[in-house]
Design an enzyme around this catalytic site. Structure first.
Site, PDB file in Angstrom:
ATOM      1  N   THR A 185       0.864  -1.181   0.000  1.00 25.56           N
ATOM      2  CA  THR A 185       0.000   0.000   0.000  1.00 25.56           C
ATOM      3  C   THR A 185       0.903   1.235   0.000  1.00 25.56           C
ATOM      4  OG1 THR A 185      -0.028   0.064   2.387  1.00 25.56           O
ATOM      5  CG2 THR A 185      -1.783  -1.186   1.356  1.00 25.56           C
ATOM      6  N   GLU A 330      -5.821  -3.837  -0.725  1.00 23.38           N
ATOM      7  CA  GLU A 330      -6.242  -4.963   0.116  1.00 23.38           C
ATOM      8  C   GLU A 330      -7.400  -5.768  -0.484  1.00 23.38           C
ATOM      9  OE1 GLU A 330      -5.448  -1.950   1.104  1.00 23.38           O
ATOM     10  OE2 GLU A 330      -4.585  -1.916   3.115  1.00 23.38           O
ATOM     11  N   LYS A 439     -15.240  16.858  11.072  1.00 22.41           N
ATOM     12  CA  LYS A 439     -16.199  16.850  12.181  1.00 22.41           C
ATOM     13  C   LYS A 439     -16.400  18.277  12.650  1.00 22.41           C
ATOM     14  CE  LYS A 439     -14.685  12.320  13.521  1.00 22.41           C
ATOM     15  NZ  LYS A 439     -13.286  12.349  13.088  1.00 22.41           N
ATOM     16  N   TRP A 444     -20.943  15.499  10.867  1.00 26.17           N
ATOM     17  CA  TRP A 444     -19.972  15.123   9.847  1.00 26.17           C
ATOM     18  C   TRP A 444     -20.249  15.854   8.546  1.00 26.17           C
ATOM     19  CZ3 TRP A 444     -19.141   9.085   9.847  1.00 26.17           C
ATOM     20  CH2 TRP A 444     -18.526   8.732  11.050  1.00 26.17           C
TER      21      TRP A 444
HETATM   22  P1  ADP Z   1      -4.335   1.865  -2.720  1.00 24.95           P
HETATM   23  O1  ADP Z   1      -5.047   2.594  -3.835  1.00 24.95           O
HETATM   24  O2  ADP Z   1      -2.912   1.642  -2.890  1.00 24.95           O
HETATM   25  O3  ADP Z   1      -5.083   0.717  -2.173  1.00 24.95           O
HETATM   26  P2  ADP Z   1      -5.275   3.335  -0.654  1.00 24.95           P
HETATM   27  O4  ADP Z   1      -5.415   2.320   0.406  1.00 24.95           O
HETATM   28  O5  ADP Z   1      -4.821   4.707  -0.337  1.00 24.95           O
HETATM   29  O6  ADP Z   1      -4.234   2.898  -1.643  1.00 24.95           O
HETATM   30  O7  ADP Z   1      -6.598   3.407  -1.539  1.00 24.95           O
HETATM   31  C1  ADP Z   1      -7.778   2.810  -1.210  1.00 24.95           C
HETATM   32  C2  ADP Z   1      -8.739   3.873  -0.879  1.00 24.95           C
HETATM   33  O8  ADP Z   1      -8.972   4.724  -1.994  1.00 24.95           O
HETATM   34  C3  ADP Z   1     -10.095   3.382  -0.500  1.00 24.95           C
HETATM   35  O9  ADP Z   1     -10.113   2.903   0.817  1.00 24.95           O
HETATM   36  C4  ADP Z   1     -10.915   4.634  -0.696  1.00 24.95           C
HETATM   37  O10 ADP Z   1     -10.781   5.515   0.391  1.00 24.95           O
HETATM   38  C5  ADP Z   1     -10.262   5.288  -1.884  1.00 24.95           C
HETATM   39  N1  ADP Z   1     -11.037   4.983  -3.098  1.00 24.95           N
HETATM   40  C6  ADP Z   1     -10.820   4.051  -4.029  1.00 24.95           C
HETATM   41  N2  ADP Z   1     -11.739   4.105  -5.004  1.00 24.95           N
HETATM   42  C7  ADP Z   1     -12.587   5.117  -4.678  1.00 24.95           C
HETATM   43  C8  ADP Z   1     -13.751   5.677  -5.287  1.00 24.95           C
HETATM   44  N3  ADP Z   1     -14.247   5.247  -6.433  1.00 24.95           N
HETATM   45  N4  ADP Z   1     -14.351   6.711  -4.635  1.00 24.95           N
HETATM   46  C9  ADP Z   1     -13.868   7.181  -3.471  1.00 24.95           C
HETATM   47  N5  ADP Z   1     -12.776   6.698  -2.862  1.00 24.95           N
HETATM   48  C10 ADP Z   1     -12.132   5.675  -3.459  1.00 24.95           C
END
Ligand code: ADP
Length: 553
Positions: A185, A330, A439, A444
């Site tokens: 990640t 993940e 917040k 929220w």
């Molecule tokens: P990676 O992309 O390497 O897995 P992250 O864990 O930073 O890195 O990315 C996952 C996160 O990206 C998700 O948990 C979510 O917060 C955000 N994400 C992915 N796709 C979307 C989407 N279509 N809309 C909003 N947030 C998104």
């Protein structure tokens, strides 16, 4: 139990390679190399080269379970590694070259890779990293003899290694639960963490991705992954392509609009995927040039929320359907995809678009979702209640690489760190990430919803909303805007644009015009923005706007 009487051939990446070569052998792969030229060949030749590569790696001492790392862009050589390394029973460790060198060194040490293959453009980085990663025994430059320079690490040349082998390889039978691809990640929240996909999880994820309720791939598609192959396997597209027999176009290291456009139109790309920032730039380019995206008809966008205006422009101006996806490293990474359902049949087209464009996706078979409140109790699927989003399924992680314990609960649920709603038709909508939520006075405010509206304001290129500390309300939304080149925007014009579209108390307390930093995976770097602007409103305790009411209007 009465055992089933069916075969138990393991699911494996080699099975995908064999299928692609045998049944779609003449389908083309078109790859822009890092050196700049275009290479063309087909799936049958891919299989032959993967065999040579597997033999070369075996000769170098790569054994089942070993980690073989890459620092590489979207090219055919990287594709060959996607099959050769897991096919040997070893683990392909794709490293994100956009990370800081210190993080790259940390990741390589943590994974314990013994071989590193890299594009020539990373030669200087590799020279500097060498001493930080004592386990690395072999360095291989992903290029031909004409471009190879061994450097301080004495790197071998990829094409020379392949040329020294003959095609034909007796692929070992690998357990379907064996580790195949290791991806970290991005480390925006602490040290990067390794997610180790198994053969089984890769195959199930890639099979599901092609279905009509997801990407809807067929052998008539020409697909071009614009998400990086080092980042969660470019959303599984290098595997989905061979399963479905699609022509595969690989853009190398060039994601700038003119380079993408020449491949999209020149190769007849029908399907592509990438993070919103790539498509923001591409749409601006099309508008400037008065150009059209040729045969392109579906674009998968995810990684961060898809601005509504982006989906609208693609559809209305170019007839391209946007499929929003949500997922994370993940979840391999595909979690949900926003495709339609008969539940929307009674709506008008505009209403249907509205649902599809404002939801991250609809639950697919293979991934279960639920939302819970602070005490862990499940919340209703009514599209209203929002809570922590948990997922589980055969391509969701159980434990991080070298982690000491599982990171899921006793029923296998993994907490994504996102806040979401789910409705009765299975549509999920992310309202925020747990750490990004604002917040304000105990209520929220969704940074994603605000960004989505703000990016529709003419002249806005990227919009980011963060929670800035506030003397009275704890946090208030602060809007940071990066305008399109040559556009002059004012705070009042932006706020006037927002006001009719949002609850009054959501109105940002200030607007800042600045360059917006992106993370190594192309997302808005909220952490850096918060570090820079967290105290912006404290420095201006008397906001120029009248204080807003803390009740929803
Ligand atoms: P990676 O992309 O390497 O897995 P992250 O864990 O930073 O890195 O990315 C996952 C996160 O990206 C998700 O948990 C979510 O917060 C955000 N994400 C992915 N796709 C979307 C989407 N279509 N809309 C909003 N947030 C998104």
């Amino acid at each position: 139990m009465t055992p089933g009487l069916m075969q138990t051939a393991p699911l494996s990446t080699t099975a995908i390679l064999r299928h692609g070569a045998a049944n779609h052998g003449r389908r083309q792969i078109v790859s822009r190399t890092v050196e700049g030229d275009i290479v063309r060949y087909d799936y049958a030749q891919l299989a032959r080269r993967a065999e040579r590569l597997a033999k070369a790696l075996k000769d170098l001492g790569v054994r089942p379970g070993d980690r073989v790392a890459t620092l590489a862009w979207n090219t055919h050589r990287h594709l060959e590694l996607f099959y050769a390394v897991p096919g040997l029973g070893a683990v392909l460790h794709t490293v994100n070259p956009r990370l800081f060198e210190g993080q790259i060194g940390y990741i390589l040490r943590h994974a314990g890779a013994s071989v590193l293959l890299f594009d020539p453009s990373f030669a200087a980085t590799v020279d500097r990293l060498k001493d930080q990663v004592p386990d690395l025994r072999h360095f291989i430059l992903l290029t031909d003899e004409a471009h190879a320079a061994p450097g301080a690490v004495g790197a071998l040349c990829y094409e020379t290694l392949l040329a020294a082998q003959t095609p034909g390889f007796d692929w070992p039978v690998v357990d379907e639960n064996a580790g195949a691809v290791l991806c970290y990640t991005s480390g925006t929240t602490g040290d990067p963490k390794g997610v180790l996909y198994s053969h089984r999880s890769i195959v199930l994820h890639a099979m599901a991705g092609g279905l009509s309720g997801a990407f809807g791939l067929s052998a008539h598609d020409v697909i071009m992954p614009c998400s990086s192959m080092y980042h969660a396997t470019a959303w599984g597209l290098p595997y989905m392509a061979l399963i479905n027999g699609c022509k595969l176009v690989l853009p190398g290291d060039r994601f700038d609009p003119p380079s993408l456009h020449s491949l999209i139109t020149g190769e007849g790309v029908t399907f592509s995927g990438g993070v919103p920032t790539i498509w923001t730039m591409y749409l601006a380019y099309l508008a400037e040039q008065g150009a059209s995206p040729g045969r392109l008809n579906r674009v998968v966008i995810g990684g961060s929320a898809v601005p509504r205006v982006m989906a609208e422009t693609f559809k209305q101006r170019y007839g391209v359907t946007v499929l929003q996806i949500w997922g994370m490293t993940e979840t391999s990474p595909m979690g949900v995809v926003a495709t339609t359902t008969p539940d929307l049949d009674d709506l008008t087209e505009d209403e249907r678009d509205d649902v599809i464009w404002t939801r991250q996706g609809r639950t697919q078979f293979g991934i279960e979702l639920k939302i819970v409140d602070g005490s862990g109790a499940e919340l209703p699927r009514d599209g209203q209640a929002s809570g922590a989003l948990l997922v589980r399924g055969p391509w969701t992680l159980r434990r991080y690489y070298r982690g000491e314990r599982d990171v899921v609960d006793a029923q296998g649920w993994f907490d994504t760190g996102d806040i979401a709603t789910i409705d009765a038709a299975g549509f999920m909508r992310i309202t925020d990430r747990t750490k990004d939520v604002i917040k304000s006075g105990g209520e929220w405010i969704s940074s994603i919803d605000l960004e989505n509206v703000a990016v529709g304001c003419p002249g806005v290129r990227i919009a980011a909303v963060i929670g800035a500390r506030h003397p009275k309300w704890e946090e208030r939304p602060l809007l940071v805007i990066e305008p399109h080149d040559g556009h002059v925007l004012t705070r009042d014009a932006v706020l006037d644009f927002l006001r009719p579209q949002i609850a009054r108390w959501w109105t940002p307390d200030d607007v800042i015009f600045a360059d917006i930093p992106l993370t190594a995976t192309g997302k808005i770097d909220k952490k850096r923005l918060r570090d820079t602007y967290r105290d912006h409103l404290m420095e201006q305790p008397a906001p120029r706007d009248a204080p807003v009411a803390q009740t929803q209007s």
